[in-house]
Enzyme design. Structure first.
Site, mmCIF file in Angstrom:
data_model
loop_
_atom_site.group_PDB
_atom_site.id
_atom_site.type_symbol
_atom_site.label_atom_id
_atom_site.label_comp_id
_atom_site.label_asym_id
_atom_site.label_seq_id
_atom_site.Cartn_x
_atom_site.Cartn_y
_atom_site.Cartn_z
ATOM 1 N N PHE A 1 21.146 -14.374 7.314
ATOM 2 C CA PHE A 1 20.149 -15.144 8.061
ATOM 3 C C PHE A 1 19.835 -16.425 7.276
ATOM 4 C CE2 PHE A 1 15.886 -16.275 9.474
ATOM 5 C CZ PHE A 1 16.073 -16.245 10.849
ATOM 6 N N ASP B 1 17.122 -7.279 2.752
ATOM 7 C CA ASP B 1 16.208 -7.782 3.788
ATOM 8 C C ASP B 1 16.342 -6.824 4.970
ATOM 9 O OD1 ASP B 1 15.061 -9.042 5.982
ATOM 10 O OD2 ASP B 1 15.763 -11.048 5.440
ATOM 11 N N TYR C 1 6.473 -8.700 11.937
ATOM 12 C CA TYR C 1 6.223 -9.028 13.354
ATOM 13 C C TYR C 1 7.329 -8.606 14.305
ATOM 14 C CZ TYR C 1 8.832 -13.041 11.512
ATOM 15 O OH TYR C 1 9.749 -13.821 10.877
ATOM 16 N N LYS C 2 8.429 -8.057 13.775
ATOM 17 C CA LYS C 2 9.512 -7.646 14.677
ATOM 18 C C LYS C 2 9.239 -6.216 15.150
ATOM 19 C CE LYS C 2 12.910 -10.590 12.303
ATOM 20 N NZ LYS C 2 13.194 -11.626 13.284
ATOM 21 N N ARG D 1 21.266 -10.673 22.757
ATOM 22 C CA ARG D 1 20.790 -9.524 21.972
ATOM 23 C C ARG D 1 19.709 -8.794 22.759
ATOM 24 N NH1 ARG D 1 18.623 -11.984 16.490
ATOM 25 N NH2 ARG D 1 17.316 -13.009 18.053
HETATM 26 C C1 LIG Z 1 16.749 -11.380 8.614
HETATM 27 C C2 LIG Z 1 15.548 -12.273 8.674
HETATM 28 N N1 LIG Z 1 14.921 -12.619 7.529
HETATM 29 C C3 LIG Z 1 13.833 -13.430 7.548
HETATM 30 C C4 LIG Z 1 13.337 -13.935 8.741
HETATM 31 C C5 LIG Z 1 12.179 -14.878 8.864
HETATM 32 O O1 LIG Z 1 11.361 -15.023 7.815
HETATM 33 P P1 LIG Z 1 9.902 -15.647 7.972
HETATM 34 O O2 LIG Z 1 9.000 -14.538 8.421
HETATM 35 O O3 LIG Z 1 9.599 -16.183 6.657
HETATM 36 O O4 LIG Z 1 9.957 -16.700 9.032
HETATM 37 C C6 LIG Z 1 13.961 -13.598 9.935
HETATM 38 C C7 LIG Z 1 13.425 -14.136 11.207
HETATM 39 O O5 LIG Z 1 13.873 -13.921 12.283
HETATM 40 C C8 LIG Z 1 15.096 -12.754 9.907
HETATM 41 O O6 LIG Z 1 15.712 -12.431 11.040
#
Ligand SMILES: Cc1ncc(COP(=O)(O)O)c(C=O)c1O
Length: 411
Positions: A126, A198, A223-224, A372
């Site tokens: 990402f 991650d 938030y996901k 998706r």
């Molecule tokens: C794998 C992954 N890491 C990190 C993030 C985003 O990080 P942040 O909350 O700092 O915007 C996302 C956002 O979609 C993501 O998919």
């Protein structure tokens, strides 16, 4: 042939039925398959936030810090999630954004591994993950470098005695490919490196065993699939054996061993809490606490049953109903290699995704030809999966997606 009544039968056996009932009903009647981007809202969020505003901010004001659990929220939230991550209740906290926590922990791990200077990550990780690693290498200078790989097959050759940290997304944000964490960690530890993950596209969708499977450091979005609300704080985990090894990268007052002593000299809090840099975001944490009460009530095996069931059903229905209409599932065929969402390709994916929105299905488009569908086990039913695929089949059969009104693709 899978039928709607098969889906209803699965719903009758759903161990998370009661959890699903605790989500708010949105104004629009849609099947929401974008929980991999922003999870659904638990029904009692407005009431909790309202109480915080009125009893906390308006009435208690500064005294709110001692009347309520505002200061403890970062680790209370962590305690609610720990069993779904397979970690000790004291080993995970919520703070800051995912990007900030990625930096905090990657830099912490990198420093512990000195004089090793290499960070291994995926070229197609990402974007924020790659930027954070590149930014760290530029910041520390002094020979620090990134070694980019294209997937699991490349990992063994990328490992040697210079590697400090291997830094991967557990599930890929496009294909949904999920690494075999235990086997990968064994490989990483074999060369003396740390394993940092991650889990943004896994946590809350699939229960994991971070400690058993040997993860050293881990971070994920709130938030996901965790349904913590727009911009919710992220969680971070440090394996107990690494927690006391050094100062945190941001030595802030909330990570001090005695916050209100206002000592001039920094001394880190015990354990993972030292990574709490500054004041917690109380509004966001209170919204997130509604979801945390849901996590607490969920057994890991039930979350995993539900996700496997939704994911298997989605793939089977996509193939059954839409395979002949140009849909090709691109996520791995093996369930154990799939993360939270299912990805599929279609030559008109952008316009199909727009047409789906108009037909009450919210998914997400990724260039060039991928859609998706995020599968949130807490918020979705099997019957909704049926409805979503039924609507997709209609959009494809009627070719309504070719209409000019669907030519402009939103983000
Ligand atoms: C794998 C992954 N890491 C990190 C993030 C985003 O990080 P942040 O909350 O700092 O915007 C996302 C956002 O979609 C993501 O998919």
């Amino acid at each position: 042939m899978i039928t709607l009544s098969d889906c209803l039968e699965l719903d009758a056996r759903d161990p998370l039925r009661d959890v699903r009932a605790r989500f708010a009903t949105p104004a629009e009647d849609t099947v929401y398959l974008d929980g991999n981007s922003l999870g659904a809202m638990p029904a009692d969020v407005p009431e909790r936030v309202n109480a915080l505003l009125l009893d906390g901010w308006r009435d208690a004001r500064r005294r709110g810090w001692s009347h309520f659990d505002w200061l403890e929220k970062p680790w209370l939230l962590g305690e609610s999630l720990a069993h779904l991550l397979g970690v000790g209740a004291r080993d995970v906290v919520f703070s800051d954004s995912t990007s900030v926590n990625l930096f905090k922990l990657l830099a912490y791990g990198w420093k512990l591994q000195s004089p090793r200077r290499v960070i291994v990550t995926e070229r197609e990780n990402f974007p924020t993950d790659v930027y954070v690693a590149e930014g760290l290498a530029r910041f520390v200078g002094d020979g620090a470098q990134l070694r980019l790989i294209d997937g699991p097959d490349d990992l063994p050759a990328a490992l040697d005695g210079d590697v400090a940290v291997v830094y991967l997304s557990h599930a890929d944000y496009r294909s949904g490919y999920r690494w075999d964490m235990a086997a990968t960690n064994r490989l990483i530890h074999g060369c003396g490196a740390l394993a940092m993950w991650d889990l943004s596209h896994v946590a809350g969708a699939i229960a994991v065993e971070l400690e058993r499977d040997g993860a050293d450091l881990a971070v994920g979005c709130g938030y996901k699939y965790l349904c913590g609300g727009p911009g919710a704080p992220s969680w971070l985990y440090v394996h107990p054996r690494l927690q006391h090894r050094d100062w945190p990268v941001i030595a802030g007052w909330m990570g001090h061993e005695d916050v209100f002593a206002f000592a001039q000299r920094y001394a880190p809090l015990d354990g993972v809490r030292r990574h709490l840099a500054g004041s917690p975001s109380i509004l966001a944490n209170v919204a997130l606490s509604a979801a945390a009460d849901l996590w607490k009530s969920i057994r890991p095996e039930d979350l995993n049953w539900k996700h496997r069931s939704l994911s298997t059903l989605m793939v089977a229905l996509l193939e059954q109903r839409c395979g002949a209409l140009g849909v090709k599932v691109t996520s791995p065929a093996d369930y154990d290699r799939r993360g939270g969402h299912i990805a599929f390709s279609h030559p008109g994916a952008g316009s199909v995704s727009e047409a789906l929105l108009a037909h009450g299905v919210v998914g997400s488009f990724r260039k060039p030809d991928s859609i998706r569908f995020g599968l949130s086990p807490m918020a979705l039913s099997h019957a909704q999966i049926w409805t979503a695929v039924d609507r997709l089949a209609q959009v494809l059969q009627t070719e309504v997606w070719r209409e000019p009104r669907f030519a402009h693709v939103s983000v």
